[in-house]
Design an enzyme around this catalytic site. Structure first.
Site, PDB file in Angstrom:
ATOM      1  N   GLY A  95    -141.961  45.622 -24.422  1.00 11.95           N
ATOM      2  CA  GLY A  95    -141.608  44.210 -24.342  1.00 11.95           C
ATOM      3  C   GLY A  95    -142.690  43.354 -23.705  1.00 11.95           C
ATOM      4  N   ASP A 103    -153.321  31.539 -26.657  1.00  9.41           N
ATOM      5  CA  ASP A 103    -152.548  31.155 -25.474  1.00  9.41           C
ATOM      6  C   ASP A 103    -153.472  30.843 -24.288  1.00  9.41           C
ATOM      7  OD1 ASP A 103    -150.039  31.122 -23.778  1.00  9.41           O
ATOM      8  OD2 ASP A 103    -151.131  32.771 -22.846  1.00  9.41           O
ATOM      9  N   LYS A 123    -154.293  27.052 -22.312  1.00  2.49           N
ATOM     10  CA  LYS A 123    -154.288  26.844 -20.860  1.00  2.49           C
ATOM     11  C   LYS A 123    -155.624  26.268 -20.395  1.00  2.49           C
ATOM     12  CE  LYS A 123    -150.858  30.471 -20.340  1.00  2.49           C
ATOM     13  NZ  LYS A 123    -150.627  31.920 -20.245  1.00  2.49           N
TER      14      LYS A 123
END
Lengths: 319, 188
Positions: free
Chosen positions: A188, A202, A206
């Site tokens: 996960g 990602d 940022k």
């Protein structure tokens, strides 16, 4: 104490609802994509979260009702979208038009439409804060704001826990990328479609947000302005060669007022940037005080909600 | 891969006189008490100013010795004397840069290194005045047809690290190789 409306009910939105009371705030509205729960006197967090878990929707009201509820602060926690950053941007705009504050967990509006957000903010009595969009629980933007962005020359860091987990496991176990990625997906740590994390998008978003802050309005950055490389082409043999030399490879993002770069970089094993597992680390380079290293958990519901609620606490009272 | 420039070569620019300049010396010391001190004393005695000492205790060489990297500053005319004195004292000097190679950087190259002729890649990097390739390690665990990795240690002139990296990027881009660059720390 503030009255909060939470839009977006993923891991972060749910944790904000859960933890708001602990920070002394009332949640007066919660919306997910299917419904909303609104109570100007304050919702009971446990009941809202139970209903969300049991029925999938937080309430019977239309989602848009949350945006018109009597809140002081809108917490925008819908999934990050690129390009026009919708629907997040419209939620931000509606709150500012009502002279309310906005706290973002969604990176889209400040990564893709920073100037638009700032323009709306300038015309509003409300303010926009977005600590949670960079480095999860790590107070990166708060630190920059404390020192003043004009006294920060660069920010660099390991800003994606999934990519860092994969690189850490590859180096430790001598396994190849595909093998470790499958393991991360089983645990996960990585999503079924991990491209957003492992391709560097990602981390780049940022860094784009950081560059927008550092540029102080002199220049606007979007994802298109970033030079981005991911970790998918880093083989185990490269990590082995780095290790032989006392180094390792980390997906490092760098932001200045002029440039955004994300890519795999060689760093010494002893560098503060050589964090392990899903941890994140950020180095803030100051003009007069050298570097400040900040590390911690860069993702997760309670971690990100902690940053959101820190922002809520920073906001000035509305007139 | 390439011999360091002979330290006795006159500087091509000639005009810097005998101002102190930065040098890097790599030594290999026995793991015995006092070894480091006995290596540093001659440097100071011969007029060298120690800038930094990198004592890699964790990295024993195959010969059971500890590598030490010493950055020092001295007038060019004194440098050869320091090296001679170290050798006279029985210190193992493995590498002595002339001051024109004052910085080192390490990069990784990834891709079809064999098919794109790794020796040509090195030659191309070295054809730049900015860099010389000091060391090359190649790892191709899947055989020559598979994606391979190489680690290059470059020596560059002081302040020319960006130029050296630029050369590596250009050559790599032409050959479809990926470059894992070192993080260039902001100078502190």
């Amino acid at each position: 104490m503030s009255r909060i409306a939470v839009v977006g009910c993923g891991a972060v939105g749910r944790s904000v609802v859960d933890l708001a009371g602990d920070h002394g705030h009332d949640v007066v509205a919660v919306a997910d994509s299917q419904g909303a729960a609104v109570d100007p006197a304050g919702l009971e967090a446990g009941a809202v979260l139970e209903r969300k878990a049991a029925e999938g929707a937080v309430g019977d009201a239309a989602p848009a009702n949350a945006l018109t509820a009597p809140y002081d602060v809108l917490v925008e926690a819908t999934p990050t979208t690129l390009g026009d950053a919708e629907p997040g941007f419209s939620h931000v705009a509606r709150a500012l038009d009502r002279d309310r504050h906005v706290v973002l967990a969604n990176k889209g509006p400040v990564a893709e439409r920073y100037a638009d957000v700032r323009e709306r903010e300038a015309a509003s009595r409300g303010s926009v804060l977005f600590e949670a969009t960079v480095g999860g629980a790590i107070p990166v933007l708060g630190t920059i704001d404390d020192y003043g962005p004009e006294r920060i020359t660069a920010v660099r860091g390991v800003l994606n826990g999934t990519a860092n987990f994969v690189l850490t496991r590859m180096a430790a176990e001598g396994l190849d990328y595909e093998h470790v990625l499958a393991e991360a997906q089983d645990m996960g740590v990585a999503e079924a479609d991990p491209s957003f994390d492992v391709e560097g998008t990602d981390a780049a978003l940022k860094c784009v947000i950081l560059a927008n802050v550092l540029a102080c309005g002199e220049r606007e950055f979007t994802l298109d302005d970033a030079t981005v490389a991911g970790i998918t082409r880093v083989p185990g043999s490269a990590l082995d060669l780095a290790a032989e030399d006392g180094r390792t490879v980390r997906l490092v993002g760098e932001a200045t007022a002029d440039e955004v770069r994300v890519g795999p970089r060689l760093v010494p094993d002893t560098s503060p940037l050589a964090v392990s597992g899903t941890r994140n680390v950020v180095q803030v380079e100051t003009t007069h005080a050298d570097g400040i290293d900040l590390s911690g958990r860069g993702a997760g519901g309670p971690e990100t909600a902690t940053a959101v609620l820190a922002d809520v606490g920073r906001l000035p009272p509305l007139e | 891969m390439t011999e360091p420039e002979a330290e006795t070569d006159p500087e091509p620019d000639g005009g810097r006189g005998d101002r102190p300049q930065a040098h890097t010396i790599r030594l290999e010391l026995a793991d015995e008490p006092g070894e480091l001190l006995s290596a540093l004393e001659p440097i100071a005695d011969e007029g060298g100013n120690l800038l930094s000492i990198f004592h890699e205790r964790g990295h024993i060489t195959p010969r059971g010795r500890i590598p030490v990297e010493v950055d020092l500053e001295c007038p060019p005319s004194r440098f050869e004397g320091i090296l001679e004195r170290l050798r006279d004292e029985g210190i193992n000097v493995v590498d002595a840069d002339a001051e024109r190679y004052g910085e080192h950087l390490t990069v990784l190259l990834v891709g079809d290194l064999v098919g794109t002729d790794i020796s040509d890649t090195v030659t191309r990097v070295e054809s730049s005045p900015a860099a010389t390739v000091e060391d090359l390690s190649l790892s191709a665990p899947g055989g020559p047809a598979e994606q391979a990795s190489a680690r290059l240690r470059l020596a560059t002139r002081a302040g020319a690290a960006d130029e050296a990296l630029g050369v590596v990027r250009t050559v790599a881009a032409e050959k479809g190789l990926s470059v894992v660059e070192p993080l260039t720390e902001v100078s502190r």
